[in-house]
Motif scaffolding. Sequence first.
Motif, PDB file in Angstrom:
ATOM      1  N   SER A  65       0.558  -1.568  -0.187  1.00 42.31           N
ATOM      2  CA  SER A  65      -0.485   0.381   0.089  1.00 42.31           C
ATOM      3  C   SER A  65       0.887   1.359  -0.540  1.00 42.31           C
ATOM      4  O   SER A  65       1.846   1.384   0.948  1.00 42.31           O
ATOM      5  CB  SER A  65      -0.645  -0.276   1.382  1.00 42.31           C
ATOM      6  N   LYS A  66       0.524   2.124  -0.726  1.00 40.09           N
ATOM      7  CA  LYS A  66       0.997   2.889  -0.899  1.00 40.09           C
ATOM      8  C   LYS A  66       0.598   4.534  -0.483  1.00 40.09           C
ATOM      9  O   LYS A  66      -0.320   4.065   0.955  1.00 40.09           O
ATOM     10  CB  LYS A  66       1.177   3.850  -2.663  1.00 40.09           C
ATOM     11  N   GLY A  67       1.950   5.976  -0.107  1.00 41.12           N
ATOM     12  CA  GLY A  67       0.954   6.518   0.395  1.00 41.12           C
ATOM     13  C   GLY A  67       1.727   7.069   1.974  1.00 41.12           C
ATOM     14  O   GLY A  67       0.916   8.468   3.248  1.00 41.12           O
ATOM     15  N   ARG A  68       2.283   6.441   2.764  1.00 41.03           N
ATOM     16  CA  ARG A  68       3.050   6.710   4.210  1.00 41.03           C
ATOM     17  C   ARG A  68       4.036   6.745   3.737  1.00 41.03           C
ATOM     18  O   ARG A  68       4.857   6.577   3.058  1.00 41.03           O
ATOM     19  CB  ARG A  68       2.965   5.483   5.139  1.00 41.03           C
ATOM     20  N   ALA A  69       4.645   7.455   4.979  1.00 39.64           N
ATOM     21  CA  ALA A  69       6.157   8.099   5.034  1.00 39.64           C
ATOM     22  C   ALA A  69       6.888   6.715   5.441  1.00 39.64           C
ATOM     23  O   ALA A  69       6.732   5.790   5.837  1.00 39.64           O
ATOM     24  CB  ALA A  69       6.093   9.150   6.098  1.00 39.64           C
ATOM     25  N   PRO A  70       8.150   7.227   4.399  1.00 42.57           N
ATOM     26  CA  PRO A  70       9.081   5.556   4.558  1.00 42.57           C
ATOM     27  C   PRO A  70       9.482   4.693   6.141  1.00 42.57           C
ATOM     28  O   PRO A  70       9.245   4.049   6.508  1.00 42.57           O
ATOM     29  CB  PRO A  70      10.421   5.368   3.866  1.00 42.57           C
ATOM     30  N   GLU A  71       9.469   5.822   6.917  1.00 46.48           N
ATOM     31  CA  GLU A  71       9.450   5.116   8.986  1.00 46.48           C
ATOM     32  C   GLU A  71       8.886   5.405   9.714  1.00 46.48           C
ATOM     33  O   GLU A  71       8.382   4.754  10.394  1.00 46.48           O
ATOM     34  CB  GLU A  71      10.259   6.409   9.228  1.00 46.48           C
ATOM     35  N   ALA A 103      -9.978  -6.354  16.044  1.00 46.07           N
ATOM     36  CA  ALA A 103      -8.805  -6.090  15.472  1.00 46.07           C
ATOM     37  C   ALA A 103      -8.466  -4.399  15.240  1.00 46.07           C
ATOM     38  O   ALA A 103      -9.300  -3.874  15.077  1.00 46.07           O
ATOM     39  CB  ALA A 103      -8.498  -6.810  13.795  1.00 46.07           C
ATOM     40  N   LEU A 104      -7.483  -4.343  15.607  1.00 47.61           N
ATOM     41  CA  LEU A 104      -6.821  -2.332  15.572  1.00 47.61           C
ATOM     42  C   LEU A 104      -5.793  -2.751  14.220  1.00 47.61           C
ATOM     43  O   LEU A 104      -4.995  -3.425  14.111  1.00 47.61           O
ATOM     44  CB  LEU A 104      -6.884  -2.261  16.291  1.00 47.61           C
ATOM     45  N   ARG A 105      -5.791  -1.812  13.809  1.00 46.75           N
ATOM     46  CA  ARG A 105      -4.633  -1.236  13.119  1.00 46.75           C
ATOM     47  C   ARG A 105      -3.779   0.157  13.275  1.00 46.75           C
ATOM     48  O   ARG A 105      -4.987   1.139  13.057  1.00 46.75           O
ATOM     49  CB  ARG A 105      -5.152  -0.543  11.184  1.00 46.75           C
ATOM     50  N   TYR A 106      -2.568   0.072  13.609  1.00 47.14           N
ATOM     51  CA  TYR A 106      -1.736   0.817  14.053  1.00 47.14           C
ATOM     52  C   TYR A 106      -1.265   1.751  12.830  1.00 47.14           C
ATOM     53  O   TYR A 106      -0.185   1.149  12.733  1.00 47.14           O
ATOM     54  CB  TYR A 106      -1.247   0.605  15.661  1.00 47.14           C
ATOM     55  N   VAL A 107      -0.771   3.304  12.443  1.00 50.70           N
ATOM     56  CA  VAL A 107       0.560   3.651  12.294  1.00 50.70           C
ATOM     57  C   VAL A 107       1.200   3.733  12.910  1.00 50.70           C
ATOM     58  O   VAL A 107       0.890   4.984  13.982  1.00 50.70           O
ATOM     59  CB  VAL A 107      -0.471   4.180  11.153  1.00 50.70           C
ATOM     60  N   LEU A 108       2.672   3.703  13.125  1.00 50.69           N
ATOM     61  CA  LEU A 108       3.036   4.397  13.942  1.00 50.69           C
ATOM     62  C   LEU A 108       4.961   4.159  13.445  1.00 50.69           C
ATOM     63  O   LEU A 108       4.957   4.752  12.602  1.00 50.69           O
ATOM     64  CB  LEU A 108       2.966   3.831  15.293  1.00 50.69           C
ATOM     65  N   THR A 109       5.627   5.529  14.635  1.00 53.00           N
ATOM     66  CA  THR A 109       7.295   5.404  13.969  1.00 53.00           C
ATOM     67  C   THR A 109       7.828   4.974  15.270  1.00 53.00           C
ATOM     68  O   THR A 109       7.399   5.404  16.451  1.00 53.00           O
ATOM     69  CB  THR A 109       6.961   7.461  14.075  1.00 53.00           C
ATOM     70  N   HIS A 110       8.836   4.578  14.648  1.00 54.60           N
ATOM     71  CA  HIS A 110       9.807   4.287  16.630  1.00 54.60           C
ATOM     72  C   HIS A 110      11.295   3.776  15.942  1.00 54.60           C
ATOM     73  O   HIS A 110      11.618   3.362  15.146  1.00 54.60           O
ATOM     74  CB  HIS A 110       9.588   2.558  16.765  1.00 54.60           C
TER      75      HIS A 110
END
Length: 293
Positions: free
Chosen positions: A22-28, A80-87
């Motif tokens: 899937s496209k559209g997110r920052a690489p990190e 069920a949950l979907r997280y978008v996160l940075t770490h």
Amino acid sequence: MTAMLQALKHRGPDSTGYAVYSKGRAPEEYVMRIKVAEAEDKAIGRGVHKLMADRVARVDAILEEHGAKVVSKEAPVEHALRYVLTHDGDTPAMANHIEEDKGTEILSMGNGLELIKDLGDATVVADAYGLHEFEGTHGIGHTRMATESDVDIKSAHPYWAFPYNDISVVHNGQITNYWIMRREMERKGHRFQSNCDSELLAVYTAHNLANGVELEESLRRSIEEIDGVFTYLVCTKDQLGMAKDTMAAKPLVLYESDDLIAMASEEVSIRAILPHEIDTTDPYDEEVRVWQA
């Protein structure tokens, strides 16, 4: 993504799954999908809602403890949950910490590849998780009638390899040296989330890729090192690959043009999305193919 759904929806499975780049997110940014309820949890009645809420709260606390920043959080379905996160820290350690909580399980993590799986019909699962809204270059899907392992979400295809990013596998067949190979992978530090032999292919592939082996070479090695009858597909963030074992007992139909690759276990699935006249092929025994996305 609509084409993938069209190809799968004529079956009536115990479980359905998709892995989509899937496209559209920052690489990190990571996408993490988790489930917070087992089948037996749902049997306790109304108390399950508080149970799931408590588990989600503990996941949030663990993410904060490990310094992860939650960009967004949503629940396509309650369990069920979907997280978008940075770490920037030790992501495998964070993932292990999350799974120490009984009843909570990470279904997948990735920077570009999202893995969705649940029980039920392909159309129902796709609608619940918003598959029609995905935009990407490639993906794989699977409908499963359980014959060798439990009917639950973690045993549904596609399979992810904990805790590696952006790898997923679907498989048709039976691996006869599964326990030997599994113990070998476990001795090398890998872990398994189910007792389904298909998961071995994901872990095996992830191990090879993490150690500098190219996907095509990993697929070729699997034909020599893994026993049984198998046809399987591998999806990463930038490649799609397939391999058939020596006996080639499990079917695979391939359509290839200048701008499209389509594979399925039955030709009717391909023709469901390509109604015009096409020429398909059946890959030979021990055949390996890899395409760049």
